[in-house]
Enzyme design. Structure first.
Site, PDB file in Angstrom:
ATOM      1  N   ASN A 118      -5.560 -24.668   5.093  1.00 15.30           N
ATOM      2  CA  ASN A 118      -6.267 -25.691   4.320  1.00 15.30           C
ATOM      3  C   ASN A 118      -7.001 -26.609   5.280  1.00 15.30           C
ATOM      4  OD1 ASN A 118      -4.520 -28.043   5.019  1.00 15.30           O
ATOM      5  ND2 ASN A 118      -2.965 -26.741   4.064  1.00 15.30           N
ATOM      6  N   LYS A 172      -3.345  -5.047  11.286  1.00 10.07           N
ATOM      7  CA  LYS A 172      -4.521  -5.572  10.596  1.00 10.07           C
ATOM      8  C   LYS A 172      -4.830  -4.701   9.377  1.00 10.07           C
ATOM      9  CE  LYS A 172      -9.359  -6.646  11.130  1.00 10.07           C
ATOM     10  NZ  LYS A 172     -10.567  -6.389  11.863  1.00 10.07           N
ATOM     11  N   ASP A 226       1.394 -24.224  -0.104  1.00  6.81           N
ATOM     12  CA  ASP A 226       2.379 -24.064  -1.178  1.00  6.81           C
ATOM     13  C   ASP A 226       2.917 -22.640  -1.239  1.00  6.81           C
ATOM     14  OD1 ASP A 226       2.373 -26.699  -2.236  1.00  6.81           O
ATOM     15  OD2 ASP A 226       0.339 -26.316  -2.964  1.00  6.81           O
ATOM     16  N   PRO A 259       9.085 -23.161   1.228  1.00  2.76           N
ATOM     17  CA  PRO A 259      10.069 -24.245   1.065  1.00  2.76           C
ATOM     18  C   PRO A 259       9.348 -25.589   1.024  1.00  2.76           C
ATOM     19  CG  PRO A 259      10.100 -23.400   3.319  1.00  2.76           C
ATOM     20  CD  PRO A 259       9.208 -22.485   2.527  1.00  2.76           C
ATOM     21  N   ASP A 260       9.900 -26.522   0.254  1.00  2.00           N
ATOM     22  CA  ASP A 260       9.335 -27.874   0.219  1.00  2.00           C
ATOM     23  C   ASP A 260      10.093 -28.713   1.251  1.00  2.00           C
ATOM     24  OD1 ASP A 260       8.767 -30.615  -0.428  1.00  2.00           O
ATOM     25  OD2 ASP A 260       7.874 -29.859  -2.290  1.00  2.00           O
ATOM     26  N   ILE A 261       9.412 -29.026   2.342  1.00  2.00           N
ATOM     27  CA  ILE A 261      10.071 -29.693   3.470  1.00  2.00           C
ATOM     28  C   ILE A 261      10.475 -31.116   3.098  1.00  2.00           C
ATOM     29  CG2 ILE A 261       9.723 -30.454   5.866  1.00  2.00           C
ATOM     30  CD1 ILE A 261       7.645 -27.949   5.849  1.00  2.00           C
ATOM     31  N   LYS A 269      10.411 -35.347  -5.953  1.00  2.00           N
ATOM     32  CA  LYS A 269      10.814 -34.880  -4.619  1.00  2.00           C
ATOM     33  C   LYS A 269      12.053 -35.597  -4.098  1.00  2.00           C
ATOM     34  CE  LYS A 269       6.638 -32.786  -3.469  1.00  2.00           C
ATOM     35  NZ  LYS A 269       6.257 -31.722  -2.567  1.00  2.00           N
ATOM     36  N   PHE A 316       3.688 -37.930   1.143  1.00  2.00           N
ATOM     37  CA  PHE A 316       2.295 -38.218   0.811  1.00  2.00           C
ATOM     38  C   PHE A 316       1.940 -37.532  -0.497  1.00  2.00           C
ATOM     39  CE2 PHE A 316      -0.350 -40.429   3.951  1.00  2.00           C
ATOM     40  CZ  PHE A 316       0.652 -40.791   4.834  1.00  2.00           C
ATOM     41  N   LYS A 331       5.529 -37.752  -8.371  1.00  2.00           N
ATOM     42  CA  LYS A 331       5.929 -36.958  -7.189  1.00  2.00           C
ATOM     43  C   LYS A 331       7.103 -37.602  -6.460  1.00  2.00           C
ATOM     44  CE  LYS A 331       2.765 -34.591  -5.636  1.00  2.00           C
ATOM     45  NZ  LYS A 331       1.449 -34.190  -5.132  1.00  2.00           N
TER      46      LYS A 331
HETATM   47  O1  C5P Z   1       3.749 -31.058  -3.711  1.00  2.00           O
HETATM   48  P1  C5P Z   1       2.715 -31.657  -2.870  1.00  2.00           P
HETATM   49  O2  C5P Z   1       2.175 -30.713  -1.827  1.00  2.00           O
HETATM   50  O3  C5P Z   1       1.600 -32.327  -3.603  1.00  2.00           O
HETATM   51  O4  C5P Z   1       3.482 -32.839  -2.111  1.00  2.00           O
HETATM   52  C1  C5P Z   1       2.957 -33.532  -1.035  1.00  2.00           C
HETATM   53  C2  C5P Z   1       4.049 -34.074  -0.168  1.00  2.00           C
HETATM   54  O5  C5P Z   1       5.074 -33.108   0.005  1.00  2.00           O
HETATM   55  C3  C5P Z   1       3.558 -34.360   1.228  1.00  2.00           C
HETATM   56  O6  C5P Z   1       4.367 -35.386   1.762  1.00  2.00           O
HETATM   57  C4  C5P Z   1       3.818 -33.054   1.952  1.00  2.00           C
HETATM   58  O7  C5P Z   1       3.937 -33.224   3.361  1.00  2.00           O
HETATM   59  C5  C5P Z   1       5.112 -32.624   1.339  1.00  2.00           C
HETATM   60  N1  C5P Z   1       5.303 -31.163   1.251  1.00  2.00           N
HETATM   61  C6  C5P Z   1       6.234 -30.556   2.041  1.00  2.00           C
HETATM   62  N2  C5P Z   1       6.463 -29.219   1.931  1.00  2.00           N
HETATM   63  C7  C5P Z   1       5.769 -28.465   1.042  1.00  2.00           C
HETATM   64  C8  C5P Z   1       4.810 -29.082   0.222  1.00  2.00           C
HETATM   65  C9  C5P Z   1       4.589 -30.432   0.359  1.00  2.00           C
HETATM   66  O8  C5P Z   1       6.857 -31.234   2.852  1.00  2.00           O
HETATM   67  N3  C5P Z   1       6.003 -27.177   0.951  1.00  2.00           N
END
Ligand code: C5P
Length: 424
Positions: free
Chosen positions: A218, A296, A286, A313-315, A351, A333, A347
């Site tokens: 991105n 390749k 995501d 994974p959502d960190i 989260k 953020f 959010k």
């Molecule tokens: O869900 P979204 O991407 O909109 O959420 C944004 C926040 O979640 C940011 O703080 C981003 O660094 C964190 N994030 C994360 N891991 C992910 C997706 C988002 O830490 N896989």
């Protein structure tokens, strides 16, 4: 008159940004400060001694071996009679000579002889700034307690783009006021309110491989996350910056852990625990390709290959749910293009983090990849909307808010639970 009675010794070196220094002198005067200027030989190529003398109302000092200057005001007295030395613009050459401890002209001799705090505002071509020689010099100067403001990102006189523009005069003025505020001598508790704290910051995009040569990514530049890490480190926190691939240098005083994918980022974050503070500013992908190809992918007559995506994974959510080793303050953020506050608040709850910095990233704002940001700080007890400001300023304000929130708290300790999370 926030600077009433303060005495600034301003060193003007040779860069095109010197024209902005004249505006800084005017602003310092309006704030009540008195300014004495040293103009280097290079500086005199860009601004005249007469302009500086007219604006400071003082003689301008140029020559180390001028009999009249030394008789009137030696370099030791110049430094002794100042509260703060400001080098603006600070060129790559002058910074290198400061780092080496040279004393071959009036500016460097005064800088070597001084025991007063020093603030430098670097200004140079982007590649000169990013060159390891300059970065090493900056790290050395920072270790010696020299304060730095900027450089800012943006278009440069040499038709290039990137970090290297001198910070704007209002930002330099604000930093000078901060440095001269009561009790903010370098090293004091006020100047380093996060001393003894550990901070973890994520920044930049992630790259999710499709095959060995292609990836999903991105447009995140990492500027905001890096600025936050820089501000936390400057406030005294022992700061680990886990960053996806970006072109920015590691900020001074920060431990950089470079990563590629979301899964690498999560592992690096867990390895950095325990921490008192976690700020997740990374734009984590995501999704990733379920089975990235080992070789390749070749074009075939059957059209494009199907890409099976799975969720990453959502960190942020992971750190917010880290149980006994959850950082005391977890900040996320929310990049939104509409209903910024409402979506940000949703959010924050979803989260499980403490704060959300919600920013408007609709294309018209230029936030993505740009130097400025307009944010709202969402906490459980309400919303603070900040005016548009540079990403560096957002970093500093966020670090100040974090320091205020943690003021009464005890620092995180390493425990068996933290070791277990690191191993996970
Ligand atoms: O869900 P979204 O991407 O909109 O959420 C944004 C926040 O979640 C940011 O703080 C981003 O660094 C964190 N994030 C994360 N891991 C992910 C997706 C988002 O830490 N896989």
């Amino acid at each position: 008159m926030e600077l009433a009675g303060k005495r600034i010794l301003l060193i003007v070196a040779g860069g095109i940004a010197a024209y902005k220094t004249l505006d800084l002198v005017r602003r310092l005067g309006e704030a009540g400060a008195s300014v004495r200027a040293i103009l280097t030989r290079g500086g005199a190529q860009f601004v005249t001694p007469l302009s500086l003398a007219a604006l400071t109302g003082e003689k301008v000092y140029e020559d180390l071996f001028s009999l009249t200057d030394e008789a009137e005001m030696g370099h030791i007295r110049l430094s002794r009679e100042a509260d703060l030395l400001v080098v603006a613009p600070a060129t790559a050459d002058l910074l290198a000579r400061m780092a080496a401890g040279l004393a071959d002209d009036l500016a460097t001799t005064t800088l070597l002889a001084t025991d007063k705090p020093v603030l430098v505002a670097p200004a140079m071509n982007v590649r000169m700034w990013l060159h390891p020689a300059t970065q090493d010099n900056m790290a050395l100067l920072a270790r010696r307690g020299v304060a730095v403001i900027g450089p800012d990102d943006g278009a440069m006189a040499c038709n290039e783009y990137g970090p290297g523009r001198m910070a704007e005069p209002p930002a330099i003025l604000a930093r000078i006021a901060e440095m001269l505020a009561p009790g903010s001598a370098p090293g004091s508790a006020e100047a380093r309110p996060l001393a003894g704290r550990r901070a973890l910051v994520t920044s930049g995009p992630t790259h999710e491989p499709i095959d060995p040569v292609r990836y999903i990514a991105n447009r995140s530049s990492g500027r905001q996350g890096h600025a936050i890490a820089a501000a936390l480190a400057a406030a005294g926190a022992d700061t680990v910056l886990v960053s996806g691939p970006v072109t920015l240098p590691a900020p001074t005083g920060v431990t950089l852990v470079p990563v590629e994918t979301a899964r690498d980022m999560l592992a690096a974050c867990r390895a950095a625990l325990p921490a008192d503070i976690a700020v997740c500013a990374a734009a984590v992908a995501d999704w990733r390709v379920a089975d990235a190809a080992g070789q390749k992918l070749k074009k075939s007559g059957d059209g494009p290959p199907p890409l099976d995506l799975v969720e990453n994974p959502d960190i942020l959510a992971d750190l917010a749910a880290a149980g006994p080793v959850r950082p005391r303050l977890v900040v996320g953020f929310a990049a939104e293009t509409e209903q910024v506050v409402a979506h940000g608040e949703a959010k924050r709850r979803r989260k499980g983090c403490d704060w959300i910095v919600a920013n408007d990233v609709s294309p018209a704002t230029g936030t993505f990849g740009g130097t400025d940001n307009t944010v709202h700080l969402l906490r459980a007890d309400g919303v603070e909307s900040w005016p548009a400001m540079s990403k560096s300023e957002v970093g500093r304000r966020l670090a100040a808010a974090i320091a205020a929130a943690l003021a009464a708290d005890t620092p995180a300790a390493d425990t068996p639970a933290a070791a277990a999370v690191r191993r996970a």
